[in-house]
Design an enzyme around this catalytic site. Structure first.
Site, PDB file in Angstrom:
ATOM      1  N   ASP A 387      10.128   2.570 -43.389  1.00  0.00           N
ATOM      2  CA  ASP A 387      10.970   1.722 -44.241  1.00  0.00           C
ATOM      3  C   ASP A 387      12.305   2.438 -44.430  1.00  0.00           C
ATOM      4  O   ASP A 387      12.373   3.489 -45.078  1.00  0.00           O
ATOM      5  CB  ASP A 387      10.244   1.529 -45.583  1.00  0.00           C
ATOM      6  CG  ASP A 387      10.959   0.568 -46.519  1.00  0.00           C
ATOM      7  OD1 ASP A 387      12.188   0.393 -46.369  1.00  0.00           O
ATOM      8  OD2 ASP A 387      10.284  -0.003 -47.397  1.00  0.00           O
ATOM      9  N   HIS A 388      13.347   1.840 -43.883  1.00  0.00           N
ATOM     10  CA  HIS A 388      14.654   2.509 -43.886  1.00  0.00           C
ATOM     11  C   HIS A 388      15.264   2.593 -45.292  1.00  0.00           C
ATOM     12  O   HIS A 388      16.232   3.309 -45.516  1.00  0.00           O
ATOM     13  CB  HIS A 388      15.603   1.773 -42.935  1.00  0.00           C
ATOM     14  CG  HIS A 388      16.635   2.663 -42.314  1.00  0.00           C
ATOM     15  ND1 HIS A 388      16.871   3.939 -42.744  1.00  0.00           N
ATOM     16  CD2 HIS A 388      17.501   2.463 -41.295  1.00  0.00           C
ATOM     17  CE1 HIS A 388      17.833   4.489 -42.036  1.00  0.00           C
ATOM     18  NE2 HIS A 388      18.235   3.612 -41.143  1.00  0.00           N
ATOM     19  N   ARG A 389      14.687   1.871 -46.250  1.00  0.00           N
ATOM     20  CA  ARG A 389      15.205   1.980 -47.626  1.00  0.00           C
ATOM     21  C   ARG A 389      14.797   3.312 -48.250  1.00  0.00           C
ATOM     22  O   ARG A 389      15.435   3.793 -49.169  1.00  0.00           O
ATOM     23  CB  ARG A 389      14.642   0.840 -48.495  1.00  0.00           C
ATOM     24  CG  ARG A 389      15.139  -0.520 -48.092  1.00  0.00           C
ATOM     25  CD  ARG A 389      14.393  -1.609 -48.839  1.00  0.00           C
ATOM     26  NE  ARG A 389      12.958  -1.575 -48.562  1.00  0.00           N
ATOM     27  CZ  ARG A 389      12.067  -2.384 -49.117  1.00  0.00           C
ATOM     28  NH1 ARG A 389      12.456  -3.293 -49.986  1.00  0.00           N
ATOM     29  NH2 ARG A 389      10.789  -2.310 -48.815  1.00  0.00           N
ATOM     30  N   ILE A 391      13.358   6.046 -46.077  1.00  0.00           N
ATOM     31  CA  ILE A 391      13.423   7.137 -45.097  1.00  0.00           C
ATOM     32  C   ILE A 391      14.637   6.958 -44.189  1.00  0.00           C
ATOM     33  O   ILE A 391      14.850   5.878 -43.622  1.00  0.00           O
ATOM     34  CB  ILE A 391      12.115   7.163 -44.267  1.00  0.00           C
ATOM     35  CG1 ILE A 391      10.931   7.466 -45.192  1.00  0.00           C
ATOM     36  CG2 ILE A 391      12.188   8.189 -43.135  1.00  0.00           C
ATOM     37  CD1 ILE A 391       9.621   6.905 -44.731  1.00  0.00           C
TER      38      ILE A 391
END
Ligand code: CAO
Length: 417
Positions: A387-389, A391
């Site tokens: 999850d780019h939010r 990591i």
């Protein structure tokens, strides 16, 4: 009953405007302000409303016709008397002129009568085509442009909003296919298996709400594999069979300890990140009923052999539908291993509220150049979705590099302890 001609209103400077839609049919009973046709110029499109109610006797126009002010759109059989009707026509004409005057100031593209609030949207053919391609019904898309006109962005936002979270439940809008499947040949209709029915909305929610990034990596597991195949029971002398997945799980726990952002969950309501201090790994298990993801609790306290045994037990419980529902919740991270079947890299979908998932492909032999020599090594393909939010990309790569080391020649032996 009287016959009333409904005509094209004043459209300012615009001449020969194309009809892109005829929204009514012969014989249809319509009300005042119902949309009749959609006109499209280079820069704008607009629906023309009826000035009267009644039954359509004859439609004079069709799609593709170019029309000008005063052209007859259709003839109505109306209960309204002609005198009153005529008065109203004059009034409407006056109103549309007023609209024209007031809109001329703000509308450089096309002055037009007010778009009726009939639920029909005005949009350019390009946007309509775009909506059709995405399977979206343009008539229910809220337009944010002038006079409620629908833009391409409105269509995109509408498609995104098709999946809305409502009290934790995901609602999927249903689409009707333009042509039914049986029109193209024989078909069979079956129920969606229960597990798939349950997991479907969960997957849609994850895929549409979580900004996924998937990092692929080739890990050299030559020494780990040699070690794994050399394991034998000290007392009986028999070979011990341990799945590579147990080693991978052990390495993953080590990585989770090093990178706590991966053992976390997002609390979007309170804008917090929850860091878990326990290590419960989820394993995607393929069952005849569908995919299940049970957890192995406190896996950090188990050795390789225990993990292998536990994995066998929980996958058996899943396949026999004997597992407790609670065992599908409360995980740190999930491993989705297709290694026993085949394949290399893929895009695993995060299992929320977790923030990362590790996909494993089938290991293969690869010729690599080490110290100037070409040698064969055993390579494990992995695909890490996160999850780019929570990591960042750099952390994602560091995580993979760390995993590579854990499973590589210097660390494989430590994992076995
Ligand atoms: N590379 C090469 N071989 C592998 C491997 C890998 N990455 N992983 C496992 N294998 C081998 C095992 O060593 C075993 O070989 P032997 O029989 O010679 O010992 C064989 O493949 C069978 O493995 P398995 O799949 O039965 O067992 P596992 O421990 O690897 O996996 C489980 C257990 C439960 C994960 C698995 O049975 C399963 O259900 N996998 C599918 C998961 C899935 O569908 N994921 C997709 C989710 S998204 O739709």
């Amino acid at each position: 009953m009287s016959k009333i001609k409904i005509i094209v209103p004043d459209m300012g400077d615009f001449k020969d405007v194309e009809i892109i839609e005829v929204l009514v049919k012969d014989g249809q009973t319509i009300k005042k302000n119902d949309s009749l046709i959609t006109l499209e110029s280079d820069k704008s499109s607009v629906e023309v409303p009826s000035t009267h109610s009644g039954k359509i006797e004859n439609i004079n126009v069709s799609i593709g016709d170019k029309v000008n002010k005063g052209d007859t759109i259709l003839t109505l059989d109306s209960a309204e008397n002609k005198k009153g009707a005529k008065k109203r026509v004059e009034k409407v004409d006056k109103e549309s002129k007023e609209v024209e005057v007031s809109q001329k100031v703000v509308l450089p593209a096309m002055s037009a009568p007010e778009v009726p609030k009939s639920g029909k949207s005005s949009a350019s053919p390009k946007v309509r085509k775009f909506a059709r391609e995405l399977g979206a019904d343009i008539t229910v898309v809220q337009g944010t442009q002038r006079s409620g006109r629908v833009s391409e962005d409105d269509v995109k936002n509408f498609v995104r909003s098709q999946v809305t979270v409502n009290g934790g439940k995901v609602e999927e809008k249903k689409y009707v296919e333009e042509y039914s499947h049986e029109e193209f040949g024989e078909i069979q209709i079956k129920d969606i298996p229960r597990v798939k029915k349950l997991s479907g909305p969960h997957l849609v929610r994850s895929w549409t709400e979580i900004p996924h990034v998937t990092q692929h990596e080739e890990i050299d597991i030559t020494e780990m594999e040699q070690f794994r195949s050399s394991l034998y029971d000290y007392y009986t002398g028999e070979k011990i069979k341990v799945t590579p997945l147990a080693f991978i799980a052990k390495a993953l726990i080590s990585a989770l300890k090093e990178f706590p952002n991966f053992n976390a969950s997002l609390d979007t309501i309170n804008n917090k990140i929850i860091y878990k201090e326990y290590f419960h790994l989820g394993f995607a298990v393929d069952t005849p009923h569908g995919l299940m993801v049970p957890k192995i609790r406190n896996i950090d306290q188990m050795n390789i052999k225990e993990i292998g045994q536990e994995l066998k037990e929980i996958s058996k419980l899943c396949r026999e539908l004997k597992i407790d529902k609670k065992e599908f919740f409360g995980g740190s991270m999930t491993i989705s291993s297709l290694g026993g079947i085949g394949g290399t890299f893929f895009t695993p979908i995060i299992n929320p509220p977790e923030v990362a998932i590790l996909g494993i492909g089938k290991s293969f032999d690869k010729l690599v150049k080490i110290n100037g020599k070409i040698i064969s090594r055993k390579i494990l393909p992995i695909s890490l979705s996160y999850d780019h939010r929570v990591i960042d990309g750099a952390e994602g790569v560091r995580f993979c590099v760390y995993l590579s080391k854990c499973l590589g020649k210097d660390f494989a032996f430590k994992l076995a302890v």
